[in-house]
Design a protein around this motif. Structure first.
Motif, PDB file in Angstrom:
ATOM      1  N   ASP A 113       6.006  -6.289  45.468  1.00 11.88           N
ATOM      2  CA  ASP A 113       6.564  -6.318  44.043  1.00 11.88           C
ATOM      3  C   ASP A 113       5.736  -7.111  43.198  1.00 11.88           C
ATOM      4  N   LEU A 114       5.132  -7.928  43.619  1.00  7.98           N
ATOM      5  CA  LEU A 114       4.024  -8.726  42.893  1.00  7.98           C
ATOM      6  C   LEU A 114       2.855  -7.857  42.377  1.00  7.98           C
ATOM      7  N   ARG A 115       2.383  -6.981  43.312  1.00 11.20           N
ATOM      8  CA  ARG A 115       1.439  -6.020  43.264  1.00 11.20           C
ATOM      9  C   ARG A 115       1.678  -5.185  42.068  1.00 11.20           C
ATOM     10  N   ARG A 116       2.876  -4.419  42.167  1.00 11.97           N
ATOM     11  CA  ARG A 116       3.517  -3.599  41.204  1.00 11.97           C
ATOM     12  C   ARG A 116       3.313  -4.136  39.779  1.00 11.97           C
ATOM     13  N   GLU A 117       3.868  -5.504  39.484  1.00 14.36           N
ATOM     14  CA  GLU A 117       3.897  -6.122  38.284  1.00 14.36           C
ATOM     15  C   GLU A 117       2.355  -6.349  37.772  1.00 14.36           C
ATOM     16  N   LEU A 118       1.639  -6.762  38.804  1.00 21.76           N
ATOM     17  CA  LEU A 118       0.149  -6.990  38.346  1.00 21.76           C
ATOM     18  C   LEU A 118      -0.609  -5.685  38.115  1.00 21.76           C
ATOM     19  N   GLU A 119      -0.324  -4.664  38.572  1.00 20.58           N
ATOM     20  CA  GLU A 119      -0.802  -3.353  38.350  1.00 20.58           C
ATOM     21  C   GLU A 119      -0.332  -2.862  36.805  1.00 20.58           C
ATOM     22  N   ALA A 120       0.763  -3.249  36.375  1.00 25.54           N
ATOM     23  CA  ALA A 120       1.520  -2.849  35.166  1.00 25.54           C
ATOM     24  C   ALA A 120       0.675  -3.698  34.138  1.00 25.54           C
ATOM     25  N   GLU A 121       0.088  -4.772  34.528  1.00 28.78           N
ATOM     26  CA  GLU A 121      -0.764  -5.684  33.724  1.00 28.78           C
ATOM     27  C   GLU A 121      -2.034  -5.402  33.524  1.00 28.78           C
ATOM     28  N   GLY A 122      -2.459  -4.316  34.454  1.00 29.12           N
ATOM     29  CA  GLY A 122      -4.026  -3.758  34.342  1.00 29.12           C
ATOM     30  C   GLY A 122      -4.761  -4.253  35.529  1.00 29.12           C
ATOM     31  N   ALA A 123      -4.171  -4.962  36.472  1.00 30.48           N
ATOM     32  CA  ALA A 123      -5.160  -5.413  37.701  1.00 30.48           C
ATOM     33  C   ALA A 123      -5.367  -4.326  38.577  1.00 30.48           C
ATOM     34  N   VAL A 124      -6.480  -4.183  39.171  1.00 27.12           N
ATOM     35  CA  VAL A 124      -6.807  -2.919  39.996  1.00 27.12           C
ATOM     36  C   VAL A 124      -6.956  -3.454  41.671  1.00 27.12           C
TER      37      VAL A 124
END
Length: 609
Positions: free
Chosen positions: A99-110
């Motif tokens: 869940d945290l990964r999806r949130e971070l990806e939405a903020e631009g994290a790769v």
């Protein structure tokens, strides 16, 4: 999952010291190693299994990581892991990492890996120390934050994963286990006399930041802290990120039972998630049976991966206090293959010194050794993750002593508010053999002047909170982690999902204890999942090494263990009184507890030389 250790020092790091610290943690991470050096002028360098990086001029920090592969078995998840001048070493599991990964990806994290380590690193990069309150899981981690010239340490809400630290004249050092700290010159092995006095007299262990070593501390659970890279000798500045809170559940008992059932299933699902073989500890009691049976239901619905489905239980060799019939009932309902561990007196006696040595500090009872044999068998069967029931008793009122908390007599209220000192002395007398074994000077230290947390209290919630955070659970978690990681196994505890604990503490007392029925709401929520013969049990046994086993072990040691062979023993023990305890014929639980503490303390003292 792993072992971590490191040094922060403005005077440099001696060659070989980090390697020595890592060598002390190989059992925690046999699958790989990584080393980081950080220079105030040249930044960070990382090396992995083929060797550490070249040390630089002005090296002020060194990290070492030993890896146990559980999630993302590829080299992409190796540690130390770096991104944008920030480096992480991490021990534990973050169960909501997807869940945290999806949130971070939405903020631009790769992301370049599939596990939770990179999520932790990039969560810190995105949210700073606020990330810790968003994690669901267990962890002890250290982050080198180069841009902010600091190192950040953090430990999960309940201290499921261990983290110790010490200061020398020039350095700050940390590690997953105390033994790794002794690889650093200047870290003292001096014993803490007050801690030893309280252990011998009262059986107290792991009830605060102090350890049995005078200069070594536990990093507190539910905290993060910072150490300045340019002033590590100043120590760590602590910040709390979690407390139990005072929320109250709004709704009916039936609604609460349903909410617990859903929440618990979600926690069990997350705790079994891994890329390696997993298994379960199974005692036959309510807690471990609830885990195993819930996991069986999830597997039946194809809602849980079937990496392995084995349960491991311990039965005393003489059959006394055996819970095997209940283990078999839970295994049958869940579909788990059951492996029963039994150890005879000779094997037990031969193993005890090594077990105690591995724990670095004295332990509370011989049941720790019984648990060791369970993890030993699981490792032999190729299991890398074990799920266990720690935390349920302290959250949902499972111990027999809690029944007294519900008897709110005027005398009990008076005892709680007016007579704590007198009750403390009465408790000392009740454990009189342990006090008598000590020299008078050490015995005086056992009557400490801290909070009166040793007397029964009528407020059940307050008692549970103390047992969860200081009096009982921290020691059990230390034993669990040490026993598991000694065999390269990660132990997981779904009852300590912080959402479940917060939920438990929001409930009325009578939903936990109804009449003489303890953990009432858990029993009702598990009805139809766990066999009725387990749900309806009133004979809580607890994990027990076997009746009379400590006395048998004491006899096997002979007069050699009675003698005061070291300076510490001469300082701590009255030889004549110790001999009297050994000569008694009583094999009751109280004498066994005292004998165990005396033997444990003496063997520990001899290990310091």
């Amino acid at each position: 999952m792993c072992g971590i250790a490191g040094i922060l020092s403005t005077s440099g790091i001696a060659p070989g010291v980090l390697a020595a610290m890592g060598d002390g943690l190989v059992h925690r991470g046999p699958d790989g190693s990584g080393t980081l050096y950080h220079s105030a002028t040249e930044g960070s360098r990382v090396g992995f299994d083929d060797g550490p990086p070249k040390m630089m001029a002005n090296t002020v920090a060194g990290f070492v990581h030993r890896r146990l592969k559980v999630l993302d078995l590829s080299d992409a998840a190796a540690q130390p892991m770096m991104a944008d001048g920030v480096a992480l070493i991490f021990n534990g599991e973050i169960y909501n990492y997807r869940d945290l990964r999806r949130e971070l990806e939405a903020e631009g994290a790769v992301f370049s890996s599939s596990g939770d380590t990179e999520v932790v690193l990039k969560a810190y990069r995105a949210w700073g120390p606020n990330c810790f309150a968003r994690f669901q899981g267990m962890w002890a981690l250290v982050i080198l934050d180069g841009p902010n010239n600091r190192v950040v340490l953090s430990r999960d809400r309940f201290g499921i994963k261990p983290l110790y630290y010490a200061r020398t004249e020039e350095a700050f050092v940390f590690a997953s286990e105390i033994k790794a700290l002794f690889g650093v010159p200047g870290v003292s092995r001096d014993a803490d006399r007050r801690t030893m006095a309280r252990y011998l007299g009262l059986g107290t262990v792991d009830d605060g930041e102090n350890t049995f070593f005078q200069d070594i501390r536990r990093f507190p659970a539910g905290h993060w802290g910072t150490v300045a890279l340019d002033a590590p000798d100043k120590g760590v500045h602590l910040h709390r990120f979690w407390t139990l809170g005072d929320a109250r559940f709004e709704g009916s008992f039936e609604e609460a039972a349903g909410q617990f059932r859903e929440m618990f299933a979600d926690a069990v699902r997350g705790h079994y998630h891994s890329d390696v073989a997993s298994g379960s500890c199974l005692s036959g009691g309510l807690d471990s049976s609830s885990i195993v049976c819930t996991a069986g239901t999830l597997r039946g619905a194809e809602d849980l991966a079937n990496n392995s489905w084995k349960a491991f239980g311990y039965v005393p060799a003489d059959g006394h206090l055996s819970e095997q019939a209940y283990m078999e009932a839970a295994a049958k309902v869940s579909g788990a293959a059951l492996d029963i561990v039994t150890v005879d007196d000779v094997a037990f006696a031969n193993a005890v010194p090594g077990i105690l040595s591995h724990h670095d500090e004295p332990v509370g009872s011989a049941s720790v050794c019984a648990q060791w044999f369970v993890f030993q068998r699981a490792a032999a069967e190729g299991i890398r993750v074990m799920v266990d029931g720690q935390g349920a008793d302290e959250s949902f009122a499972g111990y027999q002593g809690y029944l007294a908390n519900m008897a709110r007599s005027p005398f009990r209220v008076l005892a709680d508010t007016v007579l704590p000192a007198q009750l403390r002395r009465r408790l000392m007398r009740r454990n009189g053999n342990g006090v008598q074994a000590m020299t008078p000077a050490l015995a005086r230290l056992a009557e400490y002047d801290g909070p009166s947390d040793l007397v029964p209290r009528h407020d059940l919630r307050r008692t549970l909170a103390a047992d969860l955070q200081s009096r009982i659970l921290p020691a059990l978690l230390r034993y669990e982690d040490t026993n598991a990681m000694a065999h390269s196994i990660e132990a997981r505890v779904p009852f300590l999902d912080h959402r479940i604990v917060e939920f438990a503490f929001s409930l009325p007392d009578e939903w936990k204890i109804s009449g003489n029925v303890q953990k009432h709401i858990v029993r009702q929520a598990m009805r139809g999942c766990v066999p009725d013969e387990i749900l309806d049990r009133k004979d809580k046994i607890g994990f027990h090494a076997g009746k009379g086993r400590v006395c048998t072990f004491a006899r096997s040691l002979g007069n050699e263990i009675i003698a005061n062979a070291t300076e510490h023993e001469r300082d701590w023990f009255d030889k004549k009184s110790v001999a009297g305890i050994f000569d008694e014929n009583d094999v009751g639980d109280e004498r066994e507890r005292v004998l165990w503490r005396v033997i444990n303390a003496k063997l520990w003292a001899r290990s310091l030389n």
